[in-house]
Design an enzyme around this catalytic site. Sequence first.
Site, PDB file in Angstrom:
ATOM      1  N   HIS A 127       0.788  -1.134   0.147  1.00 19.38           N
ATOM      2  CA  HIS A 127      -0.007   0.126  -0.083  1.00 19.38           C
ATOM      3  C   HIS A 127       1.051   0.652   0.001  1.00 19.38           C
ATOM      4  CE1 HIS A 127      -2.705   3.100   2.176  1.00 19.38           C
ATOM      5  NE2 HIS A 127      -3.480   2.564   1.059  1.00 19.38           N
ATOM      6  N   ASP A 205       2.782  -4.788   8.491  1.00 23.38           N
ATOM      7  CA  ASP A 205       1.627  -3.676   8.371  1.00 23.38           C
ATOM      8  C   ASP A 205       0.737  -5.068   8.245  1.00 23.38           C
ATOM      9  OD1 ASP A 205      -0.858  -2.890   6.897  1.00 23.38           O
ATOM     10  OD2 ASP A 205       0.083  -1.839   4.813  1.00 23.38           O
ATOM     11  N   GLN A 208      -4.712  -5.369   7.240  1.00 23.14           N
ATOM     12  CA  GLN A 208      -5.792  -5.862   6.946  1.00 23.14           C
ATOM     13  C   GLN A 208      -5.641  -7.091   7.781  1.00 23.14           C
ATOM     14  OE1 GLN A 208      -7.982  -4.935   5.035  1.00 23.14           O
ATOM     15  NE2 GLN A 208      -7.002  -2.968   3.690  1.00 23.14           N
ATOM     16  N   LYS A 231     -10.401  -0.144  10.934  1.00 20.59           N
ATOM     17  CA  LYS A 231     -10.154  -1.429  10.167  1.00 20.59           C
ATOM     18  C   LYS A 231     -11.398  -2.028  10.621  1.00 20.59           C
ATOM     19  CE  LYS A 231      -7.741   0.134   6.696  1.00 20.59           C
ATOM     20  NZ  LYS A 231      -7.913   0.918   5.152  1.00 20.59           N
ATOM     21  N   CYS A 372      -4.684   2.371  -3.645  1.00 15.68           N
ATOM     22  CA  CYS A 372      -3.317   3.258  -3.133  1.00 15.68           C
ATOM     23  C   CYS A 372      -2.572   1.745  -2.935  1.00 15.68           C
ATOM     24  CB  CYS A 372      -3.660   2.823  -1.558  1.00 15.68           C
ATOM     25  SG  CYS A 372      -4.290   4.811  -1.281  1.00 15.68           S
TER      26      CYS A 372
HETATM   27  C1  LIG Z   1      -2.310  -3.066   3.449  1.00 17.13           C
HETATM   28  C2  LIG Z   1      -3.122  -1.304   4.451  1.00 17.13           C
HETATM   29  N1  LIG Z   1      -1.538  -1.370   4.549  1.00 17.13           N
HETATM   30  C3  LIG Z   1      -2.188   0.313   5.294  1.00 17.13           C
HETATM   31  C4  LIG Z   1      -3.381   0.774   4.966  1.00 17.13           C
HETATM   32  C5  LIG Z   1      -3.786   2.676   5.296  1.00 17.13           C
HETATM   33  O1  LIG Z   1      -4.042   2.821   6.474  1.00 17.13           O
HETATM   34  P1  LIG Z   1      -4.631   3.742   7.006  1.00 17.13           P
HETATM   35  O2  LIG Z   1      -5.395   4.091   6.460  1.00 17.13           O
HETATM   36  O3  LIG Z   1      -5.994   3.627   8.589  1.00 17.13           O
HETATM   37  O4  LIG Z   1      -3.792   4.812   7.409  1.00 17.13           O
HETATM   38  C6  LIG Z   1      -3.913   0.098   4.595  1.00 17.13           C
HETATM   39  C7  LIG Z   1      -5.982   0.801   4.343  1.00 17.13           C
HETATM   40  O5  LIG Z   1      -6.066   1.163   3.510  1.00 17.13           O
HETATM   41  C8  LIG Z   1      -3.924  -0.988   3.890  1.00 17.13           C
HETATM   42  O6  LIG Z   1      -4.788  -1.553   3.285  1.00 17.13           O
END
Ligand SMILES: Cc1ncc(COP(=O)(O)O)c(C=O)c1O
Length: 415
Positions: A127, A205, A208, A231, A372
């Site tokens: 991401h 990370d 998800q 999430k 993203c």
């Molecule tokens: C795999 C992953 N990493 C990071 C993020 C970023 O999360 P946040 O926008 O809550 O900081 C997301 C958000 O969709 C994500 O799906």
Amino acid sequence: MSDAKTIDWSALRKDFPILDQKIHGKPLIYFDNAATSQKPRAVIDALVHYYEHDNANVHRGIHELSNRATNKFEAARARAAKFINAKSADEIVFVRGTTEAINLVASSWGTKNLKAGDVILLTEMEHHSNLVPWQMLAQKTGANISYLPITGDDGLLDLSKLETVLTPRVKIFSLVHISNSLGTLNPVAELCARARKLGIVTLVDGAQSAGHLPVDVQGIGCDFFAFSGHKICGPTGIGILWGRQEILDAMPPYQGGGEMILSVEYQKTEFKRAPHRFEAGTPDISGPIGLHAAMDYLDAIGRENIWRHDQELANYAYDQLAGLKNIRLFGPKARSESRAGVVSFLLKDVHAHDVVTLADQAGVALRGGHHCTQPLMHKLGVESTARASFYFYNTQAEVDRFVEVVKEIQKFFGS
Ligand SMILES: Cc1ncc(COP(=O)(O)O)c(C=O)c1O
């Protein structure tokens, strides 16, 4: 603890007031859970209760309300430690979300530990939140970024290339647990073990994964783990950075201000230990309290049950979609052990945004775009995909309706 087979999953929907509504005259089918999850009544009530009864600033007052707010705030930290099996609540830093957690590590740990010529290892499915902060750090330090490739549309990490990229020049390996675009569950424990042997620091990370399957940071063997409250049924604006105590304590502060200091003089400051040295200023207080309620709620269902339910829905949806003509599916095949509850697809000659717009007219909330993960899209040779992402309050009947809607869209476009 209940068993996945005996849980009345449809009954859990009643805990989510938002699900009981019509969109454009059709019952809402919410399949955009990878973007954000819906919130159960227990979380909404915890937030309302806090503002109606306990609201005050934390760690500052010695009056009753401030004590209550502080106790709840710190209880949420301890709860988060338990949620991911951290050794101690001192390893839990409250941040705004996954994005801020990774920025904190890149900025604080990265600036202190990286120099020109060092390598930051990522994967091709990251991401932007696990990409852009490292690019910024690389520009600042002269470090280079390399990538563990993916295999293709089936969205697996190409482990045959691991040895080539996991070299002693790598100082940090930062990788996603479950891909938000492909629905791939990565073998993070195995990868972190390989990195650890070379003394490489690892960050997972968990945006998800944290709310979808049991997470044990000690079992994974990583050094940092990041996730977002919104999430996992919690509020927006709150997330967790977990780091090993000794690494956090050796890291310089990320931001300066109130609350993160032991003493301040006109020319110098002595900082608190982690986690407080990373929490400058008045924090989000209701956020951790809402997140605490969310973690209790999820663990009462059991994340191993949620995981089985997610996988069943994803396998079912994947099979139904795979039976259609002129569709391209991304991510691991149904019933692959790497398949999580996110299904990305493209219909021939139909833009993903058109799929999402028409699905919305039918009450189905999907997501279309690059999610993203622009470099990943380019690697796959597409600009965007349509994505259905599931959670435990979704049902097989909803998947049936969604597949019908996809067929109607194909008919409409003659695809
Ligand atoms: C795999 C992953 N990493 C990071 C993020 C970023 O999360 P946040 O926008 O809550 O900081 C997301 C958000 O969709 C994500 O799906």
